[in-house]
Design a protein around this motif. Sequence first.
Motif, PDB file in Angstrom:
ATOM      1  N   ALA A  59       0.822  -1.206   0.000  1.00 43.18           N
ATOM      2  CA  ALA A  59       0.000   0.000   0.000  1.00 43.18           C
ATOM      3  C   ALA A  59       0.864   1.266   0.000  1.00 43.18           C
ATOM      4  O   ALA A  59       0.552   2.235  -0.698  1.00 43.18           O
ATOM      5  CB  ALA A  59      -0.925  -0.002   1.219  1.00 43.18           C
ATOM      6  N   ARG A  60       1.940   1.230   0.755  1.00 37.64           N
ATOM      7  CA  ARG A  60       2.821   2.402   0.816  1.00 37.64           C
ATOM      8  C   ARG A  60       3.569   2.628  -0.491  1.00 37.64           C
ATOM      9  O   ARG A  60       3.886   3.765  -0.841  1.00 37.64           O
ATOM     10  CB  ARG A  60       3.848   2.236   1.929  1.00 37.64           C
ATOM     11  CG  ARG A  60       3.281   2.328   3.301  1.00 37.64           C
ATOM     12  CD  ARG A  60       4.401   2.244   4.293  1.00 37.64           C
ATOM     13  NE  ARG A  60       3.904   1.908   5.608  1.00 37.64           N
ATOM     14  CZ  ARG A  60       4.655   1.914   6.674  1.00 37.64           C
ATOM     15  NH1 ARG A  60       5.932   2.220   6.576  1.00 37.64           N
ATOM     16  NH2 ARG A  60       4.155   1.598   7.828  1.00 37.64           N
ATOM     17  N   ALA A  61       3.894   1.558  -1.196  1.00 37.29           N
ATOM     18  CA  ALA A  61       4.749   1.672  -2.382  1.00 37.29           C
ATOM     19  C   ALA A  61       3.971   1.716  -3.689  1.00 37.29           C
ATOM     20  O   ALA A  61       4.576   1.722  -4.760  1.00 37.29           O
ATOM     21  CB  ALA A  61       5.728   0.498  -2.408  1.00 37.29           C
ATOM     22  N   ARG A  62       2.667   1.780  -3.630  1.00 34.91           N
ATOM     23  CA  ARG A  62       1.882   1.677  -4.865  1.00 34.91           C
ATOM     24  C   ARG A  62       2.120   2.828  -5.845  1.00 34.91           C
ATOM     25  O   ARG A  62       1.908   2.679  -7.037  1.00 34.91           O
ATOM     26  CB  ARG A  62       0.409   1.508  -4.554  1.00 34.91           C
ATOM     27  CG  ARG A  62      -0.263   2.712  -3.973  1.00 34.91           C
ATOM     28  CD  ARG A  62      -1.732   2.427  -3.656  1.00 34.91           C
ATOM     29  NE  ARG A  62      -2.366   3.567  -3.071  1.00 34.91           N
ATOM     30  CZ  ARG A  62      -2.450   3.810  -1.773  1.00 34.91           C
ATOM     31  NH1 ARG A  62      -1.924   2.968  -0.936  1.00 34.91           N
ATOM     32  NH2 ARG A  62      -3.054   4.892  -1.326  1.00 34.91           N
ATOM     33  N   PHE A  63       2.567   3.977  -5.354  1.00 37.65           N
ATOM     34  CA  PHE A  63       2.796   5.114  -6.241  1.00 37.65           C
ATOM     35  C   PHE A  63       4.258   5.270  -6.648  1.00 37.65           C
ATOM     36  O   PHE A  63       4.574   6.109  -7.480  1.00 37.65           O
ATOM     37  CB  PHE A  63       2.280   6.404  -5.605  1.00 37.65           C
ATOM     38  CG  PHE A  63       0.811   6.370  -5.327  1.00 37.65           C
ATOM     39  CD1 PHE A  63      -0.102   6.234  -6.351  1.00 37.65           C
ATOM     40  CD2 PHE A  63       0.337   6.446  -4.025  1.00 37.65           C
ATOM     41  CE1 PHE A  63      -1.464   6.190  -6.098  1.00 37.65           C
ATOM     42  CE2 PHE A  63      -1.023   6.406  -3.765  1.00 37.65           C
ATOM     43  CZ  PHE A  63      -1.928   6.271  -4.798  1.00 37.65           C
ATOM     44  N   GLN A  64       5.145   4.477  -6.049  1.00 38.60           N
ATOM     45  CA  GLN A  64       6.554   4.515  -6.439  1.00 38.60           C
ATOM     46  C   GLN A  64       6.766   3.534  -7.586  1.00 38.60           C
ATOM     47  O   GLN A  64       6.164   2.467  -7.615  1.00 38.60           O
ATOM     48  CB  GLN A  64       7.449   4.109  -5.269  1.00 38.60           C
ATOM     49  CG  GLN A  64       7.377   5.053  -4.097  1.00 38.60           C
ATOM     50  CD  GLN A  64       8.192   4.537  -2.921  1.00 38.60           C
ATOM     51  OE1 GLN A  64       8.678   3.426  -2.926  1.00 38.60           O
ATOM     52  NE2 GLN A  64       8.332   5.371  -1.905  1.00 38.60           N
ATOM     53  N   VAL A  65       7.628   3.904  -8.521  1.00 37.31           N
ATOM     54  CA  VAL A  65       7.900   3.029  -9.655  1.00 37.31           C
ATOM     55  C   VAL A  65       9.385   2.662  -9.688  1.00 37.31           C
ATOM     56  O   VAL A  65      10.229   3.403  -9.193  1.00 37.31           O
ATOM     57  CB  VAL A  65       7.478   3.675 -11.001  1.00 37.31           C
ATOM     58  CG1 VAL A  65       5.967   3.831 -11.063  1.00 37.31           C
ATOM     59  CG2 VAL A  65       8.172   4.998 -11.221  1.00 37.31           C
ATOM     60  N   THR A  66       9.667   1.538 -10.294  1.00 38.56           N
ATOM     61  CA  THR A  66      11.054   1.086 -10.402  1.00 38.56           C
ATOM     62  C   THR A  66      11.793   1.973 -11.403  1.00 38.56           C
ATOM     63  O   THR A  66      11.184   2.513 -12.332  1.00 38.56           O
ATOM     64  CB  THR A  66      11.118  -0.378 -10.857  1.00 38.56           C
ATOM     65  OG1 THR A  66      10.488  -0.505 -12.130  1.00 38.56           O
ATOM     66  CG2 THR A  66      10.433  -1.306  -9.856  1.00 38.56           C
ATOM     67  N   PRO A  67      13.105   2.127 -11.236  1.00 38.23           N
ATOM     68  CA  PRO A  67      13.849   3.068 -12.086  1.00 38.23           C
ATOM     69  C   PRO A  67      13.862   2.707 -13.573  1.00 38.23           C
ATOM     70  O   PRO A  67      13.641   3.575 -14.412  1.00 38.23           O
ATOM     71  CB  PRO A  67      15.268   3.018 -11.523  1.00 38.23           C
ATOM     72  CG  PRO A  67      15.155   2.431 -10.171  1.00 38.23           C
ATOM     73  CD  PRO A  67      13.930   1.592 -10.162  1.00 38.23           C
ATOM     74  N   ALA A  68      14.111   1.466 -13.908  1.00 39.85           N
ATOM     75  CA  ALA A  68      14.287   1.113 -15.318  1.00 39.85           C
ATOM     76  C   ALA A  68      12.992   0.715 -16.004  1.00 39.85           C
ATOM     77  O   ALA A  68      12.707   1.155 -17.121  1.00 39.85           O
ATOM     78  CB  ALA A  68      15.315  -0.015 -15.457  1.00 39.85           C
ATOM     79  N   THR A  69      12.186  -0.126 -15.369  1.00 38.41           N
ATOM     80  CA  THR A  69      10.987  -0.641 -16.034  1.00 38.41           C
ATOM     81  C   THR A  69       9.742   0.201 -15.769  1.00 38.41           C
ATOM     82  O   THR A  69       8.731   0.007 -16.439  1.00 38.41           O
ATOM     83  CB  THR A  69      10.711  -2.087 -15.582  1.00 38.41           C
ATOM     84  OG1 THR A  69      10.618  -2.128 -14.155  1.00 38.41           O
ATOM     85  CG2 THR A  69      11.796  -3.024 -16.074  1.00 38.41           C
ATOM     86  N   ARG A  70       9.814   1.090 -14.780  1.00 39.47           N
ATOM     87  CA  ARG A  70       8.720   2.004 -14.453  1.00 39.47           C
ATOM     88  C   ARG A  70       7.440   1.268 -14.041  1.00 39.47           C
ATOM     89  O   ARG A  70       6.341   1.734 -14.313  1.00 39.47           O
ATOM     90  CB  ARG A  70       8.427   2.964 -15.616  1.00 39.47           C
ATOM     91  CG  ARG A  70       9.628   3.684 -16.199  1.00 39.47           C
ATOM     92  CD  ARG A  70      10.358   4.570 -15.258  1.00 39.47           C
ATOM     93  NE  ARG A  70       9.536   5.679 -14.802  1.00 39.47           N
ATOM     94  CZ  ARG A  70       9.844   6.444 -13.763  1.00 39.47           C
ATOM     95  NH1 ARG A  70      10.944   6.228 -13.094  1.00 39.47           N
ATOM     96  NH2 ARG A  70       9.048   7.419 -13.401  1.00 39.47           N
ATOM     97  N   ILE A  71       7.586   0.117 -13.372  1.00 37.03           N
ATOM     98  CA  ILE A  71       6.400  -0.565 -12.845  1.00 37.03           C
ATOM     99  C   ILE A  71       6.278  -0.230 -11.356  1.00 37.03           C
ATOM    100  O   ILE A  71       7.251   0.097 -10.695  1.00 37.03           O
ATOM    101  CB  ILE A  71       6.449  -2.100 -13.056  1.00 37.03           C
ATOM    102  CG1 ILE A  71       7.632  -2.717 -12.324  1.00 37.03           C
ATOM    103  CG2 ILE A  71       6.476  -2.447 -14.521  1.00 37.03           C
ATOM    104  CD1 ILE A  71       7.599  -4.219 -12.282  1.00 37.03           C
TER     105      ILE A  71
END
Length: 181
Positions: A111-123
């Motif tokens: 829930a906390r990380a749902r708006f953060q995306v990974t650096p390379a794949t942007r998921i």
Amino acid sequence: MNRLEHYFLAANKWALVVLLSAMAVIVFANVSLRYTTNFSITWAEEVARYLMVWMTFLGAGMALRMGGHVAIANFQEMLPQAAQRALRIVILLLLLVFCAIMIWMGKDYMARARFQVTPATRISFSYIYAAMPIGFTLLIVHLLLIAKSFVLENRFAEVETDTASISGHGEPTPGLAANRD
């Protein structure tokens, strides 16, 4: 129940095989490209890392099932038989509570990380953190499937190897038992 357990184990094993295969192909392709063309796949390291995370959480239940996690059995073996069973019940209950807490914490991380995306794949990182509650749910299922034999006999599940495709014979053959007696 045995058939359902068989399908559950097969699905868990195949998920691990697919994840390991994908990780191996990605890493091999990236290393090969880097040394032959001086080109590197930008997302390869990130995806391989997250596949490893998923493999760890999905494979933990299989390792638990076979008695593959670290355990200290000396204290238990010094106790009388009835006390050994009581201790195994306590261990089982503590593991169930721990897994339930980790499922709750994993959902919180998602829930906390749902708006953060990974650096390379942007998921979304929530897909990465989903490995935690799913993996601990699988741990609970595996633990419940071996609970009776663990508590009563201190016995874990047997390792089965499917040699039918290798040897050409029909039935899978049981392998070594992960028994700590």
